[in-house]
Every structure is written in C-alpha cells, then in structure tokens.
Design a protein around this motif. Structure first.
Motif, mmCIF file in Angstrom:
data_model
loop_
_atom_site.group_PDB
_atom_site.id
_atom_site.type_symbol
_atom_site.label_atom_id
_atom_site.label_comp_id
_atom_site.label_asym_id
_atom_site.label_seq_id
_atom_site.Cartn_x
_atom_site.Cartn_y
_atom_site.Cartn_z
ATOM 1 N N GLY A 6 0.765 -1.316 0.099
ATOM 2 C CA GLY A 6 0.153 0.162 0.087
ATOM 3 C C GLY A 6 0.947 1.293 -0.037
ATOM 4 N N PHE A 7 0.454 2.261 -0.908
ATOM 5 C CA PHE A 7 1.005 3.558 -0.923
ATOM 6 C C PHE A 7 0.015 4.516 -0.580
ATOM 7 C CE2 PHE A 7 3.385 0.675 -3.720
ATOM 8 C CZ PHE A 7 4.929 0.689 -3.100
ATOM 9 N N LYS A 8 0.476 5.700 0.186
ATOM 10 C CA LYS A 8 -0.673 6.677 0.759
ATOM 11 C C LYS A 8 -0.124 7.833 -0.111
ATOM 12 C CE LYS A 8 -0.743 8.208 4.659
ATOM 13 N NZ LYS A 8 -1.056 8.396 6.265
ATOM 14 N N THR A 9 -1.028 8.727 -0.979
ATOM 15 C CA THR A 9 -0.749 10.188 -1.347
ATOM 16 C C THR A 9 -1.676 11.045 -0.841
ATOM 17 O OG1 THR A 9 -0.159 8.883 -3.551
ATOM 18 C CG2 THR A 9 -0.912 11.199 -3.543
ATOM 19 N N LEU A 10 -1.282 11.941 -0.137
ATOM 20 C CA LEU A 10 -2.011 13.072 0.371
ATOM 21 C C LEU A 10 -2.581 13.990 -0.474
ATOM 22 C CD1 LEU A 10 0.345 13.765 3.570
ATOM 23 C CD2 LEU A 10 -1.668 12.094 3.453
ATOM 24 N N THR A 11 -3.674 14.436 -0.503
ATOM 25 C CA THR A 11 -4.395 15.547 -1.250
ATOM 26 C C THR A 11 -4.936 16.372 -0.185
ATOM 27 O OG1 THR A 11 -6.534 14.866 -1.456
ATOM 28 C CG2 THR A 11 -4.747 13.772 -2.886
ATOM 29 N N THR A 49 1.248 10.403 -9.263
ATOM 30 C CA THR A 49 1.664 9.385 -8.281
ATOM 31 C C THR A 49 1.474 8.035 -9.038
ATOM 32 O OG1 THR A 49 0.539 10.423 -6.339
ATOM 33 C CG2 THR A 49 0.979 8.124 -6.284
#
Length: 268
Positions: free
Chosen positions: A195-200, A235
């Motif tokens: 899992g990879f998390k991208t902040l917005t 991403t």
C-alpha cells in the motif's frame, strides 16, 4: 465446481450453527475469496433442513446479475430468477436474486408477488448495508426476524464494521465464520498487498452520508477536481510502472475526467 477448503469449512460451519439454533448468522470473508460460491452452494447444503426457496438480496444491479449467474452455474438443475426494476422473477423459482432497491422500496407492491411462507433461506450480500430500512422491509416480509423462526438468515460481508458505527447485531445473532485477508494471502488465494498513500487537500467533512455511505453526488463534487486528478496521475507515473491498472472513481463523470487527465499526461 471444486470448493476450496475454507469454503467447505464455512458451509459446514453455517449448517452446524443452524443445527445448534443460530438462525441469523453473519459470515465475514475477504473480498475475492468466493463468498458468492459459498452461499450458492448453501441451497444444496441446507436442503435436508430447509427445502424451500432461497432469496439473495443485493444492493446494485451488477451484483444482482452476478449472483444469479453464479447460482445458475453452481446449481444447473435449479430454476434461478432475477427480480429487479423491469425484470420479474418467476415467484416459484428455486433461487431468486433480487435488488433490495426494488423489493425494499417504501410502498412497493413487488413484495406481494412472492410466497414468503415458502422462502426459508435469505442471504444478504454486502451485509454491512443490511440495517437500512429497505432491507428490513424485505426481511420482515420474509419473516426472517421473527422470534423463534426456523428460517435461515445469512449475511455475508468483507467487513462487519459500518462507517457510521451502527451495529449489525440487530439483524445477526453471531459471526459464525471469519476468513480474513491475511489468511487468504498466507494460503495463496490472494496476492500480497503493498500500500502507498498519497496526500491531497480534499476534505470530506461537508459530505453527507446515507445508510452509512457517502452521498454520491456530494462525494463526486468533493473529490473530482483537476488538482486531485492530477495528483493521482502523477503518483501513478511514479509507482504504476506502466502496469495495467484499475482505478476506482465515484461516478461516470469522475471516471471520464480522470481518464482525460491520464490522456493529457500521455497515458492511454
């Protein structure tokens, strides 16, 4: 169709718990491990105890059709019907795959089409939705919630927790079987997840909820923005490595807009 070991175990557990007096059961199993196969096999497994019809309740058109197709594949000797919108099932079908929006709509006459005394097995797919009024109307008509009933109510879900915190214990007496995602990965049925998390900057505080889910129109307005779509594509360019990719969007317009953003970055 040859069942996997945990599918055998789940069906055996449901039957055993039924015999022990638990008639409103919940099965929790990870997405992708074949819950539809399990409850499609249940008709035959319960036949010696409950010889009547089976109703499968689902909340989307796609799932209603998928459940009917799987039930027909596994039970070619049975009559399978679909009750949804403009499609009407034969009330005498052995297994009826039905839309809860159709059967559970307030004031609908569709409930009157069926022989509820003959339906002794009700399956609630994606059971975490089951506390909604639409489900309760159908379950009440079926007699599944009556004290002392011998009918089987089986809920299946990948998650027994609702985002609004409301409990499923109003419907189901007991979680009788659990097959979590970690076990499915360990056993080789699901691939390991990274899992990879991208902040917005997206904020969902103002998005309303209905039956535990976000209101789709409001959610789409909140997340379908040029900035957020661009962040997603950037991403993917870093992590996707040109692999075939599945993208979950809120609605059709979100899918179109995000697809266009991919195209603008040279991605087909």
């Amino acid at each position: 169709m040859e069942l996997r070991s945990y599918q055998h175990e789940c069906i055996d557990t449901v039957v055993k718990e039924y015999d022990a007096g638990t008639h409103r059961q919940l099965v929790v199993a990870a997405t992708g491990v074949g819950k539809t196969v399990i409850f499609s096999k249940l008709y035959e497994a319960m036949k010696s105890r409950l010889s009547g019809q089976m109703l499968i309740l689902s909340h989307t058109e796609e799932i209603v059709k998928q459940n009917a197709d799987k039930a027909a594949l596994i039970n070619p000797q049975l009559k399978i019907g679909i009750e949804m919108a403009g499609v009407y099932a034969d009330p005498n079908s052995d297994i009826i795959s039905a839309s809860v929006q159709t059967l559970g709509r307030a004031g609908t006459k569709r409930l009157e089409r069926f022989h509820w005394e003959a339906i002794d097995k009700v399956v609630v797919d994606e059971a975490h939705h089951g506390i909604a009024d639409s489900y309760r109307r159908v379950l009440s008509a079926a007699g599944s919630l009556c004290e002392g009933t011998s009918k089987l109510l089986l809920g299946v879900t990948a998650t027994a927790q609702r985002p609004d915190g409301e409990a499923l214990s109003d419907l189901f007496e007991k979680v009788v079987y659990v097959y979590p995602i970690r076990a499915a990965i360990k056993d080789g049925w699901l691939v390991p997840i990274r899992g990879f998390k991208t902040l917005t900057d997206t904020n969902l505080d103002a998005v309303s909820k209905s039956d535990g889910d976000f209101v789709k129109s409001e959610l789409s307005t909140a997340v379908n923005t040029p900035e957020r779509n661009r962040r997603i594509v950037e991403t993917w360019l870093k992590l996707g490595q040109d692999r075939r990719t599945l993208v979950f969007t809120v609605d059709i317009q979100h899918a179109r807009d995000l697809a266009q953003t991919f195209r603008e970055h040279g991605i087909d």
